[in-house]
Scaffold this motif. Structure first.
Motif, PDB file in Angstrom:
ATOM      1  N   ILE A 166       0.820  -1.211   0.000  1.00 29.44           N
ATOM      2  CA  ILE A 166       0.000   0.000   0.000  1.00 29.44           C
ATOM      3  C   ILE A 166       0.853   1.261   0.000  1.00 29.44           C
ATOM      4  O   ILE A 166       0.523   2.242  -0.680  1.00 29.44           O
ATOM      5  N   SER A 167       1.973   1.246   0.717  1.00 30.24           N
ATOM      6  CA  SER A 167       2.831   2.436   0.764  1.00 30.24           C
ATOM      7  C   SER A 167       3.456   2.720  -0.597  1.00 30.24           C
ATOM      8  O   SER A 167       3.549   3.880  -1.024  1.00 30.24           O
ATOM      9  N   ALA A 168       3.873   1.668  -1.288  1.00 29.47           N
ATOM     10  CA  ALA A 168       4.445   1.846  -2.623  1.00 29.47           C
ATOM     11  C   ALA A 168       3.383   2.343  -3.602  1.00 29.47           C
ATOM     12  O   ALA A 168       3.647   3.203  -4.449  1.00 29.47           O
ATOM     13  N   LEU A 169       2.168   1.798  -3.488  1.00 31.78           N
ATOM     14  CA  LEU A 169       1.088   2.237  -4.374  1.00 31.78           C
ATOM     15  C   LEU A 169       0.778   3.719  -4.184  1.00 31.78           C
ATOM     16  O   LEU A 169       0.526   4.441  -5.159  1.00 31.78           O
ATOM     17  N   LYS A 170       0.803   4.166  -2.934  1.00 33.59           N
ATOM     18  CA  LYS A 170       0.495   5.570  -2.661  1.00 33.59           C
ATOM     19  C   LYS A 170       1.548   6.508  -3.265  1.00 33.59           C
ATOM     20  O   LYS A 170       1.236   7.633  -3.660  1.00 33.59           O
ATOM     21  N   VAL A 171       2.779   6.040  -3.347  1.00 34.64           N
ATOM     22  CA  VAL A 171       3.849   6.862  -3.925  1.00 34.64           C
ATOM     23  C   VAL A 171       3.597   7.119  -5.405  1.00 34.64           C
ATOM     24  O   VAL A 171       3.901   8.210  -5.921  1.00 34.64           O
ATOM     25  N   VAL A 172       3.037   6.126  -6.106  1.00 37.33           N
ATOM     26  CA  VAL A 172       2.867   6.248  -7.563  1.00 37.33           C
ATOM     27  C   VAL A 172       1.408   6.440  -7.969  1.00 37.33           C
ATOM     28  O   VAL A 172       1.073   6.361  -9.149  1.00 37.33           O
TER      29      VAL A 172
ATOM     30  N   ASP B  56       7.535   1.019 -16.710  1.00 40.11           N
ATOM     31  CA  ASP B  56       8.305   2.220 -16.369  1.00 40.11           C
ATOM     32  C   ASP B  56       7.999   2.645 -14.937  1.00 40.11           C
ATOM     33  O   ASP B  56       8.899   3.092 -14.199  1.00 40.11           O
ATOM     34  N   MET B  57       6.726   2.506 -14.548  1.00 37.39           N
ATOM     35  CA  MET B  57       6.350   2.814 -13.169  1.00 37.39           C
ATOM     36  C   MET B  57       7.107   1.913 -12.202  1.00 37.39           C
ATOM     37  O   MET B  57       7.674   2.364 -11.206  1.00 37.39           O
TER      38      MET B  57
ATOM     39  N   LEU C 261      10.225   2.895  -9.436  1.00 35.22           N
ATOM     40  CA  LEU C 261       9.625   2.926  -8.105  1.00 35.22           C
ATOM     41  C   LEU C 261      10.611   3.356  -7.024  1.00 35.22           C
ATOM     42  O   LEU C 261      10.277   4.156  -6.150  1.00 35.22           O
ATOM     43  N   LEU C 262      11.835   2.835  -7.065  1.00 29.15           N
ATOM     44  CA  LEU C 262      12.819   3.206  -6.044  1.00 29.15           C
ATOM     45  C   LEU C 262      13.107   4.695  -6.089  1.00 29.15           C
ATOM     46  O   LEU C 262      13.170   5.358  -5.038  1.00 29.15           O
ATOM     47  N   ALA C 263      13.255   5.238  -7.295  1.00 30.59           N
ATOM     48  CA  ALA C 263      13.505   6.681  -7.416  1.00 30.59           C
ATOM     49  C   ALA C 263      12.311   7.482  -6.918  1.00 30.59           C
ATOM     50  O   ALA C 263      12.480   8.532  -6.271  1.00 30.59           O
ATOM     51  N   ALA C 264      11.100   6.980  -7.184  1.00 25.79           N
ATOM     52  CA  ALA C 264       9.897   7.666  -6.713  1.00 25.79           C
ATOM     53  C   ALA C 264       9.820   7.650  -5.195  1.00 25.79           C
ATOM     54  O   ALA C 264       9.460   8.646  -4.561  1.00 25.79           O
ATOM     55  N   VAL C 265      10.165   6.508  -4.599  1.00 27.49           N
ATOM     56  CA  VAL C 265      10.186   6.402  -3.136  1.00 27.49           C
ATOM     57  C   VAL C 265      11.196   7.381  -2.553  1.00 27.49           C
ATOM     58  O   VAL C 265      10.926   8.090  -1.577  1.00 27.49           O
ATOM     59  N   GLY C 266      12.389   7.431  -3.172  1.00 25.65           N
ATOM     60  CA  GLY C 266      13.414   8.351  -2.700  1.00 25.65           C
ATOM     61  C   GLY C 266      12.987   9.805  -2.805  1.00 25.65           C
ATOM     62  O   GLY C 266      13.233  10.607  -1.906  1.00 25.65           O
TER      63      GLY C 266
ATOM     64  N   GLY D 110      16.023  15.821   4.612  1.00 25.73           N
ATOM     65  CA  GLY D 110      16.907  15.494   5.714  1.00 25.73           C
ATOM     66  C   GLY D 110      16.948  14.029   6.066  1.00 25.73           C
ATOM     67  O   GLY D 110      17.695  13.617   6.953  1.00 25.73           O
ATOM     68  N   THR D 111      16.148  13.227   5.369  1.00 26.89           N
ATOM     69  CA  THR D 111      16.166  11.783   5.610  1.00 26.89           C
ATOM     70  C   THR D 111      16.877  11.075   4.466  1.00 26.89           C
ATOM     71  O   THR D 111      17.081  11.644   3.398  1.00 26.89           O
ATOM     72  N   THR D 112      17.245   9.835   4.689  1.00 25.88           N
ATOM     73  CA  THR D 112      17.996   9.050   3.716  1.00 25.88           C
ATOM     74  C   THR D 112      17.243   7.762   3.393  1.00 25.88           C
ATOM     75  O   THR D 112      16.636   7.158   4.275  1.00 25.88           O
ATOM     76  N   VAL D 113      17.299   7.363   2.143  1.00 27.78           N
ATOM     77  CA  VAL D 113      16.696   6.095   1.729  1.00 27.78           C
ATOM     78  C   VAL D 113      17.664   4.954   2.015  1.00 27.78           C
ATOM     79  O   VAL D 113      18.836   5.012   1.634  1.00 27.78           O
ATOM     80  N   ILE D 114      17.192   3.940   2.700  1.00 31.58           N
ATOM     81  CA  ILE D 114      17.956   2.714   2.909  1.00 31.58           C
ATOM     82  C   ILE D 114      17.205   1.592   2.222  1.00 31.58           C
ATOM     83  O   ILE D 114      16.002   1.419   2.440  1.00 31.58           O
ATOM     84  N   ILE D 115      17.875   0.808   1.391  1.00 37.31           N
ATOM     85  CA  ILE D 115      17.229  -0.299   0.702  1.00 37.31           C
ATOM     86  C   ILE D 115      17.894  -1.610   1.089  1.00 37.31           C
ATOM     87  O   ILE D 115      19.127  -1.699   1.130  1.00 37.31           O
ATOM     88  N   GLU D 116      17.093  -2.589   1.417  1.00 36.60           N
ATOM     89  CA  GLU D 116      17.593  -3.921   1.762  1.00 36.60           C
ATOM     90  C   GLU D 116      16.726  -4.975   1.088  1.00 36.60           C
ATOM     91  O   GLU D 116      15.515  -4.798   0.951  1.00 36.60           O
ATOM     92  N   ASP D 117      17.348  -6.072   0.680  1.00 39.10           N
ATOM     93  CA  ASP D 117      16.641  -7.202   0.095  1.00 39.10           C
ATOM     94  C   ASP D 117      16.539  -8.343   1.099  1.00 39.10           C
ATOM     95  O   ASP D 117      17.404  -8.508   1.947  1.00 39.10           O
ATOM     96  N   PHE D 118      15.470  -9.120   0.970  1.00 37.82           N
ATOM     97  CA  PHE D 118      15.441 -10.419   1.638  1.00 37.82           C
ATOM     98  C   PHE D 118      14.787 -11.415   0.694  1.00 37.82           C
ATOM     99  O   PHE D 118      13.982 -11.039  -0.164  1.00 37.82           O
ATOM    100  N   ALA D 119      15.160 -12.679   0.818  1.00 34.70           N
ATOM    101  CA  ALA D 119      14.612 -13.723  -0.040  1.00 34.70           C
ATOM    102  C   ALA D 119      14.289 -14.946   0.808  1.00 34.70           C
ATOM    103  O   ALA D 119      15.068 -15.331   1.673  1.00 34.70           O
ATOM    104  N   VAL D 120      13.119 -15.528   0.560  1.00 38.90           N
ATOM    105  CA  VAL D 120      12.671 -16.704   1.309  1.00 38.90           C
ATOM    106  C   VAL D 120      11.997 -17.668   0.336  1.00 38.90           C
ATOM    107  O   VAL D 120      11.589 -17.276  -0.765  1.00 38.90           O
TER     108      VAL D 120
END
Length: 239
Positions: free
Chosen positions: A107-113, A178-179, A183-188, A194-204
């Motif tokens: 939902i947070s990602a959808l709201k960004v775009v 393209d959206m 997405l990462l650039a849009a989130v950033g 004054g805040t910084t984007v931190i990105i981390e992956d996880f896989a299961v």
């Protein structure tokens, strides 16, 4: 070969390697080759290159490419919550090989775009945990594509929360991709000054994707990361 034999003789180590390489793993050398193959050449071919460097170099290579079917349908499929989207991902991957991509946006990602032209207007009214899967279906003909889309949409009846709307025109499909790619650039760009984007992956493993995603979300909340987005390659169990 001697190293492979030593590894295979250690049951605990074999089990550890198998567990690590059941999920998407692009870190380090492909140590699973030591237990997956017997021939030294096969072992070396699969072991030789990793993210931490190389054990040699390639002077000549032949690429065997995967098929790229000419007909594709791409659309956002919406779900009531992230757990339902993950559950659908496991079902789709198991039943329908003609689904070529499943990209999850929480939902947070959808709201960004939400203001982009390719996003349905009703997304602006979302106020819960709604989640989307950017889904691409492939085929060798128009008729097969229609059949494949129908197979997936009828098979998922009752799980998604909105009608399916798959785009087949290249320009409309590319808007969706393209959206996703941006997405990462849009989130950033949406972050507070004054805040910084931190990105981390996880896989299961895919069967654990829903619970793991909810656990990560809870962990971020417990650690007081108030603003976060979860998106990624759902079909690979990689967020």
């Amino acid at each position: 070969k001697a190293l492979s034999d030593r590894v295979k003789a250690d049951e605990e180590l074999v089990a550890h390697i198998r567990r690590k390489y059941e999920i998407k793993n692009t870190t380090g050398y492909s140590l699973n080759s030591l237990i997956d193959y017997d021939d030294p050449i096969d072992i070396l071919q699969h072991l030789i290159i990793g993210s931490e460097g190389t054990l040699g170099f390639i002077s000549e290579i032949t690429l065997r490419t995967v098929p790229d079917p000419p007909y594709k349908g791409t659309g956002l499929v919406f779900f009531e919550n992230i757990h339902e989207a993950c559950r659908a991902t496991e079902l789709i991957k198991e039943k329908w090989p003609h689904v070529d991509a499943l990209e999850l946006l929480d939902i947070s990602a959808l709201k960004v775009v939400q203001n982009q032209r390719c996003i349905p207007k009703f997304v602006k009214s979302f106020d819960g945990d709604q989640t989307a899967l950017l889904t691409e279906i492939i085929a060798e003909s128009k008729e097969e594509l229609s059949h494949n889309i129908h197979t997936v949409t009828s098979g998922l009846q009752g799980i998604p929360t909105h009608d399916f709307n798959f785009k087949t025109k290249p320009v409309e499909r590319m808007e969706l991709w393209d959206m996703r790619k941006g997405l990462l650039a849009a989130v950033g760009g949406n972050r507070k000054t004054g805040t910084t984007v931190i990105i981390e992956d996880f896989a299961v493993p895919l069967k654990h994707l829903g619970p793991a995603t909810l656990d990560v979300r809870k962990l971020l909340g417990d650690l007081e990361y108030d603003i976060f987005n979860i998106f990624g390659h759902a079909k690979d169990g990689n967020m």
